[in-house]
Design a protein around this motif. Structure first.
Motif, mmCIF file in Angstrom:
data_model
loop_
_atom_site.group_PDB
_atom_site.id
_atom_site.type_symbol
_atom_site.label_atom_id
_atom_site.label_comp_id
_atom_site.label_asym_id
_atom_site.label_seq_id
_atom_site.Cartn_x
_atom_site.Cartn_y
_atom_site.Cartn_z
ATOM 1 N N VAL A 230 -1.579 22.412 40.069
ATOM 2 C CA VAL A 230 -2.262 21.567 39.088
ATOM 3 C C VAL A 230 -1.571 20.204 39.087
ATOM 4 N N SER A 231 -2.367 19.138 39.182
ATOM 5 C CA SER A 231 -1.808 17.790 39.165
ATOM 6 C C SER A 231 -1.305 17.430 37.768
ATOM 7 N N ARG A 232 -0.616 16.324 37.660
ATOM 8 C CA ARG A 232 0.031 15.909 36.413
ATOM 9 C C ARG A 232 -0.993 15.689 35.295
ATOM 10 N N VAL A 233 -0.717 16.282 34.151
ATOM 11 C CA VAL A 233 -1.514 16.023 32.951
ATOM 12 C C VAL A 233 -1.116 14.664 32.394
ATOM 13 N N ARG A 234 -2.103 13.812 32.145
ATOM 14 C CA ARG A 234 -1.836 12.443 31.686
ATOM 15 C C ARG A 234 -1.795 12.339 30.164
#
Length: 249
Positions: A230-234
């Motif tokens: 999962v990519s970075r949560v902003r």
């Protein structure tokens, strides 16, 4: 426990899950898994079911362990493994999704020259896991806040590992969180890796290959290696529930 999660009996939860899972075009979904290593089941859960499952996270009584990813080099974020008995809705989905995915998994093993075949029913597969000393439930609830991410990985947990798993997004992108895209990478022999970013809405599920899958080439089938993350949560908070079909040691 919230009524949307566990008001029904286990038997009626299985029947309810069976009806909703049977409504999908499994021939098309199997084709997507075969072509891309993943397939999306849109609106598998209703918004109120998503909120109810996410709402279990603070109550430790539902879980057997709590993992902080940064402590283990897994990324940033945290998750909890459910204990048995699973919430009825999740247990029902685990039971009824398995046979559809076992058909795909068995075809893959034939094409990859792997002798192992998965039984038709999930209960039979769990008996094999338990006989091999894999007794601990693996479905999990993940929580991410800004800056959190999940490194590329494979969920294996033991000698017996079912090659497909399902993740259900419980939060709504753009409203509850931004960033946090599900990604799947495919390492191909003597070629650059391929990346698949899977857009999901609240209640959507993605079924995906955990470890290896076959790909048809000009000289027959060859095996590719997959990882997911999962990519970075902003911003905001992102919850996901993962349904893994084998149990762990």
């Amino acid at each position: 426990m919230n009524s949307h999660v566990s008001a029904a009996s286990p038997a009626s939860a299985v029947a309810s899950a069976e009806a909703r899972v049977a409504a999908y075009d499994w021939k098309a979904l199997a084709g997507e898994l075969d072509s891309f290593g993943c397939a999306v089941l849109t609106k598998l859960l209703a918004p109120e079911e998503c909120r109810a499952i996410a709402g279990l996270y603070p109550d430790e009584s539902h879980f057997r362990s709590h993992v902080l990813m940064a402590r283990h080099g897994f990324g940033k974020g945290e998750y909890r493994y459910f204990r048995y008995p699973l919430p009825d809705l999740l247990g029902g989905l685990r039971t009824v999704l398995y046979p559809h995915l076992a058909d795909v998994a068995n075809e893959w093993n034939v094409r990859m020259g792997i002798d192992e075949r998965y039984p038709d029913e999930h209960a039979s597969f769990l008996k094999q896991c338990h006989a091999a000393g894999q007794m601990r439930p693996t479905p999990l609830l993940l929580q991410y806040v800004p800056g959190d991410f999940n490194c590329l990985h494979q969920d294996l947990y033991g000698d017996l590992a079912f090659p497909i798993q399902v993740a259900i997004l419980l939060s709504e992108p753009g409203r509850d969180f931004t960033g946090g895209e599900f990604a799947l990478t495919e390492q191909r022999p003597r070629m650059q890796s391929r990346v698949e970013v899977v857009p999901l809405r609240q209640g959507d599920a993605v079924a995906f290959a955990v470890h290896n899958r076959p790909v048809r080439g000009p000289k027959g089938n060859y095996r590719v290696n997959l990882r997911h993350g999962v990519s970075r949560v902003r911003s905001g908070m992102r919850h996901t529930v993962g349904i893994i079909f084998h149990d762990a040691r």
